[in-house]
Write a protein that holds these residues in place. Structure first.
Motif, short mmCIF file in Angstrom:
data_model
loop_
_atom_site.label_atom_id
_atom_site.label_comp_id
_atom_site.label_asym_id
_atom_site.label_seq_id
_atom_site.Cartn_x
_atom_site.Cartn_y
_atom_site.Cartn_z
N PHE A 166 15.79 -39.20 15.96
CA PHE A 166 15.39 -39.16 14.56
C PHE A 166 16.66 -38.96 13.74
N TRP A 167 17.00 -39.92 12.86
CA TRP A 167 18.30 -39.88 12.22
C TRP A 167 18.29 -40.54 10.84
N ASP A 168 19.38 -40.33 10.13
CA ASP A 168 19.57 -40.86 8.78
C ASP A 168 20.05 -42.30 8.88
N GLY A 169 19.18 -43.24 8.52
CA GLY A 169 19.55 -44.66 8.53
C GLY A 169 19.58 -45.24 7.13
N SER A 170 19.94 -44.41 6.14
CA SER A 170 19.91 -44.85 4.74
C SER A 170 20.71 -46.12 4.49
N PHE A 171 21.78 -46.31 5.25
CA PHE A 171 22.65 -47.47 5.03
C PHE A 171 21.98 -48.78 5.42
N TRP A 172 20.82 -48.69 6.09
CA TRP A 172 20.25 -49.90 6.69
C TRP A 172 18.72 -49.97 6.67
#
Length: 285
Positions: free
Chosen positions: A190-196
């Motif tokens: 579970f992670w931060d994928g804001s860039f994509w």
């Protein structure tokens, strides 16, 4: 009568405790953890592993073993409400990096704004060759309840399933890259994928809603554990269920249904991404 009721209650409690102890082994026996991972039991007695995402870090489960082929499945309940920018994943990987020695099989759940469908991104990497995404808008609310997600990986193909419904089969061709030699770990992350993740990165995580939570339970595997270089993998007793499993007529029906009703991206139709021609498997499938 009272003594008998007490005795029956004691037996029931012991049975529940035994079931709980048994349920815990999928996490304790199979995985290492990183980041903020919390474990508890739901009302049905299932062990639930909750992964937390905040401004500082995501979290993950990483298998203690590496595998060379198998059937892997887990139940997931994803972020409720506005999940834009978040990514929950269930995948296999041979290790870090995207070099020529890297293989990976992905089921990635790309968060979205409230009311919009969560996108399931499926992908295959072989010897550093990726960009083979099929994306599907999930046809249910993946935050309302647990749903089962499955990867079947053998020498013939890779099958992706949602609640036992086959949505994709990636076939092996002898002259094209295929992940068939590098043992892989199982990851649930579970992670931060804001860039994509959401609208190609246009919508970021709303950190005012943090911390975010996604939950996993009911992990199951029938697989071949890799014993190291030059040693034969140790396959469990369930290998006959998946070792020769290929897409059959029923699978082709559901794959066609998913493509027709749910598919939001197909790399084999993205001419902008492949101006010099589509990957070799596109014409053959």
């Amino acid at each position: 009568m009272a003594r008998r009721s007490v005795a029956l209650l004691a037996v029931a409690v012991l049975a529940l405790l035994a079931a709980s102890a048994s349920a815990s082994t999928w996490l304790d026996d199979k995985f290492k953890t990183r980041g903020d991972v919390r474990a508890d039991y739901d009302k049905s007695g299932h062990l639930v592993s909750s992964l937390i995402l905040d401004r500082h870090s995501g979290s993950s489960l990483i298998s203690k073993e590496k595998y060379l082929f198998g059937k892997f499945s887990i139940e997931a309940k994803l972020v409720a409400g506005n999940s834009a920018g978040t990514v929950s994943c269930f995948y296999l990987t041979s290790g870090p990096g995207n070099g020529t020695d890297h293989d990976e099989i992905d089921m990635e759940f790309m968060g979205n704004t409230t009311g919009d469908p969560v996108v399931l991104n499926t992908n295959v990497w072989a010897s550093g060759d990726g960009k083979k995404e099929h994306q599907f808008d999930l046809w249910f609310d993946p935050a309302a309840d647990f749903h089962r997600y499955t990867i079947i990986w053998n020498k013939k193909n890779i099958i992706f399933q949602v609640d036992d419904v086959t949505v994709r089969a990636f076939k092996r061709y002898d002259d094209l890259p295929y992940p068939d030699s590098r043992p892989m770990e199982v990851h649930a992350t579970f992670w931060d994928g804001s860039f994509w993740a959401t609208r190609n990165g246009a919508v970021k995580i709303d950190w005012t809603k943090a911390p975010f939570l996604t939950s996993y339970r009911g992990y199951m595997e029938h697989a071949c554990v890799s014993k190291g270089k030059g040693e034969k993998s140790d396959c469990d007793g369930g290998s006959e269920e998946w070792m020769d499993r290929v897409a059959e007529d029923d699978d082709r029906v559901t794959i066609a249904w998913a493509k027709r009703n749910c598919m939001s991206y197909n790399y084999c139709a993205d001419g902008w991404r492949f101006p010099k021609g589509f990957p070799g498997e596109c014409a053959r499938n």
